[in-house]
Design an enzyme around this catalytic site. Structure first.
Site, PDB file in Angstrom:
ATOM      1  N   ARG A  93      -3.141   2.409 -60.350  1.00  0.00           N
ATOM      2  CA  ARG A  93      -2.704   2.078 -61.621  1.00  0.00           C
ATOM      3  C   ARG A  93      -4.009   1.771 -62.196  1.00  0.00           C
ATOM      4  NH1 ARG A  93       2.108   1.136 -63.509  1.00  0.00           N
ATOM      5  NH2 ARG A  93       1.314   0.961 -65.440  1.00  0.00           N
TER       6      ARG A  93
ATOM      7  N   ARG B  79       4.333  -2.000 -74.160  1.00  0.00           N
ATOM      8  CA  ARG B  79       5.680  -1.745 -73.161  1.00  0.00           C
ATOM      9  C   ARG B  79       6.876  -1.855 -74.213  1.00  0.00           C
ATOM     10  NH1 ARG B  79       6.830  -2.941 -67.070  1.00  0.00           N
ATOM     11  NH2 ARG B  79       5.636  -1.097 -66.998  1.00  0.00           N
TER      12      ARG B  79
ATOM     13  N   HIS C 181       6.546   7.391 -69.102  1.00  0.00           N
ATOM     14  CA  HIS C 181       5.472   6.186 -68.355  1.00  0.00           C
ATOM     15  C   HIS C 181       4.221   7.048 -68.072  1.00  0.00           C
ATOM     16  CE1 HIS C 181       4.241   2.483 -66.395  1.00  0.00           C
ATOM     17  NE2 HIS C 181       5.118   2.311 -65.540  1.00  0.00           N
TER      18      HIS C 181
ATOM     19  N   GLN D 205       1.561   5.612 -65.489  1.00  0.00           N
ATOM     20  CA  GLN D 205       2.064   5.811 -64.096  1.00  0.00           C
ATOM     21  C   GLN D 205       1.747   7.055 -63.401  1.00  0.00           C
ATOM     22  OE1 GLN D 205       3.919   3.109 -62.103  1.00  0.00           O
ATOM     23  NE2 GLN D 205       3.049   4.717 -60.537  1.00  0.00           N
TER      24      GLN D 205
ATOM     25  N   CYS E 160       6.984   4.331 -57.822  1.00  0.00           N
ATOM     26  CA  CYS E 160       6.306   3.335 -58.768  1.00  0.00           C
ATOM     27  C   CYS E 160       6.215   1.920 -58.853  1.00  0.00           C
ATOM     28  CB  CYS E 160       6.685   4.040 -60.275  1.00  0.00           C
ATOM     29  SG  CYS E 160       8.283   3.457 -60.606  1.00  0.00           S
TER      30      CYS E 160
ATOM     31  N   ASP F 294      12.508   6.404 -57.600  1.00  0.00           N
ATOM     32  CA  ASP F 294      12.544   5.335 -58.487  1.00  0.00           C
ATOM     33  C   ASP F 294      13.781   4.555 -58.825  1.00  0.00           C
ATOM     34  OD1 ASP F 294      11.502   3.257 -60.628  1.00  0.00           O
ATOM     35  OD2 ASP F 294      11.922   4.688 -62.242  1.00  0.00           O
TER      36      ASP F 294
HETATM   37  N1   CP Z   1       5.294   0.471 -62.024  1.00  0.00           N
HETATM   38  C1   CP Z   1       5.147  -0.150 -63.087  1.00  0.00           C
HETATM   39  O1   CP Z   1       5.129  -0.042 -64.034  1.00  0.00           O
HETATM   40  O2   CP Z   1       5.362  -1.533 -62.512  1.00  0.00           O
HETATM   41  P1   CP Z   1       5.378  -2.819 -63.459  1.00  0.00           P
HETATM   42  O3   CP Z   1       6.636  -2.566 -64.258  1.00  0.00           O
HETATM   43  O4   CP Z   1       5.394  -4.139 -62.825  1.00  0.00           O
HETATM   44  O5   CP Z   1       4.224  -2.741 -64.602  1.00  0.00           O
HETATM   45  N1  NVA Z   2      12.337   3.393 -64.687  1.00  0.00           N
HETATM   46  C1  NVA Z   2      11.711   2.082 -64.390  1.00  0.00           C
HETATM   47  C2  NVA Z   2      10.240   2.056 -64.280  1.00  0.00           C
HETATM   48  C3  NVA Z   2       9.651   0.770 -63.974  1.00  0.00           C
HETATM   49  C4  NVA Z   2       8.143   0.503 -63.761  1.00  0.00           C
HETATM   50  C5  NVA Z   2      11.978   1.364 -65.459  1.00  0.00           C
HETATM   51  O1  NVA Z   2      11.950   1.744 -66.568  1.00  0.00           O
HETATM   52  O2  NVA Z   2      12.386  -0.036 -65.568  1.00  0.00           O
END
Ligand code: CP
Ligand code: NVA
Length: 305
Positions: free
Chosen positions: A292, A102, A129, A132, A264, A224
């Site tokens: 997930r 990430r 993502h 997701q 999400c 989101d």
């Molecule tokens: N939806 C999602 O990726 O959640 P987290 O940021 O908690 O991993």
């Molecule tokens: N769009 C959000 C998604 C979190 C899972 C972010 O990037 O923070």
């Protein structure tokens, strides 16, 4: 596929295979447990940002499949700071069988993949993502028994989650309707990619400025956060710009009564979505979060087994 970085470079055939496998692994897990097909395999998990779902679902997925995972937080390896990204990739991939990362900058996960000997999975970047979106497709398919011909309306920021959702919809013959405030739309290269994949699969993408219009005839309404991780300095301005884009009872009045609501997570209750919509009968957000685990098992088995 060698890595899982985005849904633009994965074929529709592979996406269908992954979704079928996810359903099969979910059923297997619910009826006695998964076979240990990833025994003696370890996933290195690199996180430059916080996470609940991604971190825990990947770790548990590895455990259920007989393998293990190592968490490497931002303080531990200092990706690109303490050590160059190619060097991290070369070293880490000599210890583990897979890497999930990430990152802030999508190019960093690409650099990891380019220099890794083992498969690299994107666990969220500023652009995409993809894990997701696979869980989202699994959830929609469970809800409706199919994907093709459905309409998904995304209300809000044209961000990483929207980009992957749009790409996934394009693969599966789902109409993707996105409503974003001016200046917060999906980027042109991502729109081009979605249109290209949609053309091949008889899918459609429609862009709106008014969320009410996107919601008409939608089977799914998805939202989101207005402020993604790394955009905290813009929070006040974004809250103003996204006025009118909250998924609430009034807005849902423009959709069919049976339309399902997805997010999400994490949700910012009171901003992009209200409590009554998150917790009401139309919401499938917690089923979506659970999925997930199941969707990622398929990605892990496909790449690592
Ligand atoms: N939806 C999602 O990726 O959640 P987290 O940021 O908690 O991993
Ligand atoms: N769009 C959000 C998604 C979190 C899972 C972010 O990037 O923070």
């Amino acid at each position: 596929m060698k890595h899982f970085l985005d849904l633009a470079t994965v074929s529709t055939r592979e996406m269908t295979y992954l979704l079928d496998l996810a359903l099969q692994l979910k059923m297997e897990w619910k009826t006695g447990g998964n076979r240990p097909v990833l025994q003696n395999k370890t996933l290195g998990m690199v996180f430059q940002k916080p996470s609940l779902r991604t971190r825990v679902s990947f770790e548990m997925a590895m455990k259920h499949l007989g393998g293990s995972a190592i968490m490497l937080g931002p303080q531990e390896i200092g990706l690109g700071k303490r050590e160059s990204i190619p060097d991290v990739a070369r070293v880490l991939s000599s210890y583990v069988e897979g890497i999930m990362a990430r990152v802030f900058d999508h190019d960093h996960v690409v650099q990891l993949a380019e220099n890794s000997r083992v498969p690299v999975i994107n666990g969220l970047s500023d652009m995409f993502h993809p894990c997701q979106a696979m869980a989202d497709m699994l959830t929609i398919r469970e809800q409706f028994g199919k994907l093709e011909g459905l309409q998904v309306a995304y209300v809000g920021d044209g961000n990483n989650v929207a980009a992957s959702l749009g790409l996934a919809a394009a693969h599966f013959g789902v109409t993707f309707k996105i409503a974003s405030p001016e200046g917060y739309e999906l980027s042109q290269p991502i729109r081009d990619k979605i249109f290209e994949i949609a053309d091949r699969n008889e899918s459609v993408m429609e862009m709106y400025v008014m969320p009410q219009e996107a919601l008409q005839n939608a089977d799914v309404v998805y939202t989101d956060t207005w402020v993604s991780m790394g955009q905290e300095a813009e929070a006040a301005e974004r809250r103003k710009e996204f006025d009118g884009f909250q998924v609430n009872q009034h807005l849902m009045g423009f959709a069919k009564p049976e339309t399902i609501i997805m997010h999400c997570l994490p949700a910012h209750r009171g901003d992009e979505i209200t409590d009554d919509m998150m917790d009401g009968p139309q919401s499938v957000v917690f089923q979506q979060a659970e999925n997930r685990l199941h969707a990622q098992k398929a990605i892990l088995v496909h790449l690592l087994a």
